[in-house]
Design a protein around this motif. Sequence first.
Motif, PDB file in Angstrom:
ATOM      1  N   GLY A  80       5.638  -1.871  -0.736  1.00 18.02           N
ATOM      2  CA  GLY A  80       6.421  -2.336  -1.993  1.00 18.02           C
ATOM      3  C   GLY A  80       7.070  -3.636  -1.376  1.00 18.02           C
ATOM      4  O   GLY A  80       7.094  -4.567  -2.278  1.00 18.02           O
ATOM      5  N   MET A  81       7.419  -3.505  -0.210  1.00 20.66           N
ATOM      6  CA  MET A  81       8.288  -4.774   0.268  1.00 20.66           C
ATOM      7  C   MET A  81       7.422  -6.048   0.355  1.00 20.66           C
ATOM      8  O   MET A  81       7.638  -7.120   0.326  1.00 20.66           O
ATOM      9  CB  MET A  81       8.951  -4.363   1.804  1.00 20.66           C
ATOM     10  N   LEU A  82       6.226  -5.558   0.843  1.00 24.16           N
ATOM     11  CA  LEU A  82       5.045  -6.846   0.966  1.00 24.16           C
ATOM     12  C   LEU A  82       4.881  -7.324  -0.283  1.00 24.16           C
ATOM     13  O   LEU A  82       4.868  -8.493  -0.370  1.00 24.16           O
ATOM     14  CB  LEU A  82       3.847  -6.223   1.870  1.00 24.16           C
ATOM     15  N   GLY A  83       4.606  -6.509  -1.332  1.00 22.39           N
ATOM     16  CA  GLY A  83       3.969  -7.028  -2.545  1.00 22.39           C
ATOM     17  C   GLY A  83       5.300  -7.858  -3.258  1.00 22.39           C
ATOM     18  O   GLY A  83       4.998  -8.856  -3.849  1.00 22.39           O
ATOM     19  N   ILE A  86       5.468 -11.314  -1.546  1.00 23.29           N
ATOM     20  CA  ILE A  86       4.584 -12.360  -1.964  1.00 23.29           C
ATOM     21  C   ILE A  86       4.384 -12.456  -3.268  1.00 23.29           C
ATOM     22  O   ILE A  86       4.401 -13.665  -3.824  1.00 23.29           O
ATOM     23  CB  ILE A  86       2.964 -11.467  -1.883  1.00 23.29           C
ATOM     24  N   GLY A  87       4.791 -11.593  -4.194  1.00 23.35           N
ATOM     25  CA  GLY A  87       5.229 -11.647  -5.731  1.00 23.35           C
ATOM     26  C   GLY A  87       6.236 -13.035  -5.921  1.00 23.35           C
ATOM     27  O   GLY A  87       5.802 -13.848  -6.913  1.00 23.35           O
ATOM     28  N   ALA A  88       7.344 -12.770  -5.297  1.00 27.00           N
ATOM     29  CA  ALA A  88       8.556 -13.545  -5.435  1.00 27.00           C
ATOM     30  C   ALA A  88       8.051 -15.076  -5.057  1.00 27.00           C
ATOM     31  O   ALA A  88       8.386 -16.140  -5.532  1.00 27.00           O
ATOM     32  CB  ALA A  88       9.482 -13.038  -4.626  1.00 27.00           C
ATOM     33  N   TYR A  89       7.227 -14.970  -3.875  1.00 28.23           N
ATOM     34  CA  TYR A  89       6.807 -16.442  -3.628  1.00 28.23           C
ATOM     35  C   TYR A  89       5.922 -16.897  -4.431  1.00 28.23           C
ATOM     36  O   TYR A  89       6.095 -18.274  -4.490  1.00 28.23           O
ATOM     37  CB  TYR A  89       6.405 -16.481  -2.144  1.00 28.23           C
ATOM     38  N   LEU A  90       4.753 -16.455  -4.872  1.00 28.75           N
ATOM     39  CA  LEU A  90       3.924 -16.914  -5.836  1.00 28.75           C
ATOM     40  C   LEU A  90       4.625 -17.252  -7.214  1.00 28.75           C
ATOM     41  O   LEU A  90       4.103 -18.232  -7.881  1.00 28.75           O
ATOM     42  CB  LEU A  90       2.912 -15.759  -6.228  1.00 28.75           C
ATOM     43  N   GLU A 126       0.811  17.183  -5.391  1.00 28.56           N
ATOM     44  CA  GLU A 126       1.119  15.914  -4.633  1.00 28.56           C
ATOM     45  C   GLU A 126       0.125  14.987  -4.772  1.00 28.56           C
ATOM     46  O   GLU A 126      -1.156  15.076  -4.497  1.00 28.56           O
ATOM     47  CB  GLU A 126       1.350  16.434  -3.188  1.00 28.56           C
ATOM     48  N   VAL A 127       0.374  13.971  -4.994  1.00 31.09           N
ATOM     49  CA  VAL A 127      -0.318  12.722  -5.406  1.00 31.09           C
ATOM     50  C   VAL A 127      -0.484  12.103  -3.975  1.00 31.09           C
ATOM     51  O   VAL A 127       0.549  11.777  -3.431  1.00 31.09           O
ATOM     52  CB  VAL A 127      -0.245  11.578  -6.527  1.00 31.09           C
ATOM     53  N   THR A 128      -1.686  11.825  -3.421  1.00 33.33           N
ATOM     54  CA  THR A 128      -1.636  11.166  -2.088  1.00 33.33           C
ATOM     55  C   THR A 128      -2.920  10.194  -2.027  1.00 33.33           C
ATOM     56  O   THR A 128      -2.764   9.319  -1.226  1.00 33.33           O
ATOM     57  CB  THR A 128      -2.464  12.429  -1.172  1.00 33.33           C
ATOM     58  N   SER A 129      -3.495   9.914  -3.196  1.00 35.45           N
ATOM     59  CA  SER A 129      -4.657   8.919  -2.922  1.00 35.45           C
ATOM     60  C   SER A 129      -4.010   7.564  -3.783  1.00 35.45           C
ATOM     61  O   SER A 129      -3.451   7.708  -4.797  1.00 35.45           O
ATOM     62  CB  SER A 129      -6.034   9.164  -3.920  1.00 35.45           C
ATOM     63  N   HIS A 130      -4.495   6.514  -3.154  1.00 29.20           N
ATOM     64  CA  HIS A 130      -4.016   5.139  -3.687  1.00 29.20           C
ATOM     65  C   HIS A 130      -2.547   5.025  -3.683  1.00 29.20           C
ATOM     66  O   HIS A 130      -2.049   4.196  -4.619  1.00 29.20           O
ATOM     67  CB  HIS A 130      -4.757   4.836  -4.900  1.00 29.20           C
ATOM     68  N   VAL A 131      -1.790   5.852  -3.138  1.00 30.64           N
ATOM     69  CA  VAL A 131      -0.275   5.593  -3.272  1.00 30.64           C
ATOM     70  C   VAL A 131       0.140   4.141  -2.811  1.00 30.64           C
ATOM     71  O   VAL A 131       0.990   3.390  -3.478  1.00 30.64           O
ATOM     72  CB  VAL A 131       0.570   6.625  -2.468  1.00 30.64           C
ATOM     73  N   SER A 132      -0.235   3.862  -1.575  1.00 34.14           N
ATOM     74  CA  SER A 132       0.110   2.346  -1.381  1.00 34.14           C
ATOM     75  C   SER A 132      -0.390   1.437  -1.923  1.00 34.14           C
ATOM     76  O   SER A 132       0.472   0.259  -2.174  1.00 34.14           O
ATOM     77  CB  SER A 132      -0.390   2.278   0.294  1.00 34.14           C
ATOM     78  N   THR A 133      -1.613   1.421  -2.534  1.00 39.23           N
ATOM     79  CA  THR A 133      -2.166   0.416  -3.439  1.00 39.23           C
ATOM     80  C   THR A 133      -1.093   0.225  -4.708  1.00 39.23           C
ATOM     81  O   THR A 133      -0.762  -0.844  -5.072  1.00 39.23           O
ATOM     82  CB  THR A 133      -3.285   0.635  -3.781  1.00 39.23           C
ATOM     83  N   ILE A 134      -0.752   1.114  -5.082  1.00 38.95           N
ATOM     84  CA  ILE A 134       0.011   1.226  -6.466  1.00 38.95           C
ATOM     85  C   ILE A 134       1.318   0.688  -6.132  1.00 38.95           C
ATOM     86  O   ILE A 134       1.899  -0.084  -6.940  1.00 38.95           O
ATOM     87  CB  ILE A 134       0.335   2.668  -6.995  1.00 38.95           C
ATOM     88  N   GLY A 135       2.171   1.033  -4.989  1.00 38.78           N
ATOM     89  CA  GLY A 135       3.197   0.274  -4.555  1.00 38.78           C
ATOM     90  C   GLY A 135       3.114  -0.788  -4.511  1.00 38.78           C
ATOM     91  O   GLY A 135       4.095  -1.866  -4.750  1.00 38.78           O
ATOM     92  N   PHE A 136       2.065  -1.607  -3.821  1.00 37.44           N
ATOM     93  CA  PHE A 136       1.970  -3.019  -3.643  1.00 37.44           C
ATOM     94  C   PHE A 136       1.737  -3.730  -4.809  1.00 37.44           C
ATOM     95  O   PHE A 136       2.552  -4.630  -4.985  1.00 37.44           O
ATOM     96  CB  PHE A 136       0.624  -3.283  -2.702  1.00 37.44           C
ATOM     97  N   ILE A 137       0.717  -3.186  -5.772  1.00 34.68           N
ATOM     98  CA  ILE A 137       0.416  -3.757  -7.056  1.00 34.68           C
ATOM     99  C   ILE A 137       1.897  -3.673  -7.799  1.00 34.68           C
ATOM    100  O   ILE A 137       2.187  -4.859  -8.518  1.00 34.68           O
ATOM    101  CB  ILE A 137      -0.628  -3.179  -7.959  1.00 34.68           C
ATOM    102  N   GLY A 138       2.438  -2.477  -7.997  1.00 34.06           N
ATOM    103  CA  GLY A 138       3.699  -2.569  -8.775  1.00 34.06           C
ATOM    104  C   GLY A 138       4.892  -3.407  -8.266  1.00 34.06           C
ATOM    105  O   GLY A 138       5.546  -4.179  -9.077  1.00 34.06           O
ATOM    106  N   ALA A 139       4.928  -3.766  -6.956  1.00 37.47           N
ATOM    107  CA  ALA A 139       6.128  -4.756  -6.576  1.00 37.47           C
ATOM    108  C   ALA A 139       5.601  -5.988  -6.548  1.00 37.47           C
ATOM    109  O   ALA A 139       6.469  -6.986  -7.015  1.00 37.47           O
ATOM    110  CB  ALA A 139       6.626  -4.414  -5.040  1.00 37.47           C
ATOM    111  N   LEU A 140       4.366  -6.243  -6.751  1.00 38.23           N
ATOM    112  CA  LEU A 140       3.841  -7.620  -6.740  1.00 38.23           C
ATOM    113  C   LEU A 140       4.142  -8.126  -8.098  1.00 38.23           C
ATOM    114  O   LEU A 140       4.576  -9.158  -8.568  1.00 38.23           O
ATOM    115  CB  LEU A 140       2.234  -7.686  -6.404  1.00 38.23           C
ATOM    116  N   LEU A 141       3.675  -7.465  -9.157  1.00 37.63           N
ATOM    117  CA  LEU A 141       3.963  -7.593 -10.955  1.00 37.63           C
ATOM    118  C   LEU A 141       5.264  -7.571 -11.014  1.00 37.63           C
ATOM    119  O   LEU A 141       5.834  -8.581 -11.805  1.00 37.63           O
ATOM    120  CB  LEU A 141       3.124  -6.622 -11.514  1.00 37.63           C
ATOM    121  N   ASP A 142       6.176  -6.786 -10.422  1.00 37.17           N
ATOM    122  CA  ASP A 142       7.542  -6.712 -10.628  1.00 37.17           C
ATOM    123  C   ASP A 142       8.107  -7.940 -10.124  1.00 37.17           C
ATOM    124  O   ASP A 142       9.049  -8.526 -11.198  1.00 37.17           O
ATOM    125  CB  ASP A 142       8.060  -5.406  -9.707  1.00 37.17           C
ATOM    126  N   ALA A 143       8.074  -8.628  -8.839  1.00 34.64           N
ATOM    127  CA  ALA A 143       8.626 -10.063  -8.622  1.00 34.64           C
ATOM    128  C   ALA A 143       7.923 -11.037  -9.629  1.00 34.64           C
ATOM    129  O   ALA A 143       8.975 -11.774  -9.906  1.00 34.64           O
ATOM    130  CB  ALA A 143       8.016 -10.029  -7.128  1.00 34.64           C
TER     131      ALA A 143
END
Length: 204
Positions: A80-83, A86-90, A126-143
């Motif tokens: 999430g922090m990485l996304g 990057i999103g804020a910079y873009l 408990e959802v375990t698959s693609h959690v990190s990917t969702i976090g990255f994309i969500g934060a990227l689009l959020d920013a």
Amino acid sequence: PPDFLLYVVIGFAAQLIDGALGMAYGVTASSLLLGFGVPPAVSSATVHAAECFTTGASAVSHHAFGNIDRKLFRRLLLPGMLGAGIGAYLLTAIDGDMLKPWIAGYLLLMGIVILFKAFRELVPREVTSHVSTIGFIGALLDAMGGGGWGPIVASNLIARGHELRLTVGSVNAVEFFVTLTASVVFLTTIGLSHWVIVLGLALG
């Protein structure tokens, strides 16, 4: 300043909706600011700066009431922090308005899925698959879009069956770090000349 009261009202309306739904502060505030002529980069930067106050209070509250799934929190935090960074910079080089129709379409689809599952007996899992990917994309689009972390990440996890209370608490707790990261990047790239908007949103 003449528009200060307007920013207070926007901040109040956005947090009123967010408090009732557990999401949509950024989407609401950004949409209203853009509607009043605030540029996309400035809108996203000021909303994220104001959200540092609201998400910080939310994270502390959810922690106090035991609403945080530590494993889910850790899996969302760094992506999430990485996304967000990057999103804020873009956004300083790309018009974030181009993404809004795609985000709206995605949220509409997720809303339909959640409504469909609401009429079925859903055993929390408990959802375990693609959690990190969702976090990255969500934060990227959020920013880049000025909002969407909660609706994108929380709605996806809930639609896939993750427990509602722990999903909302964990996603809201991570959101503090996402907004903080985006705010730092915006501060170093475009500065904080629009502090009046930040103050009005936070006060509202």
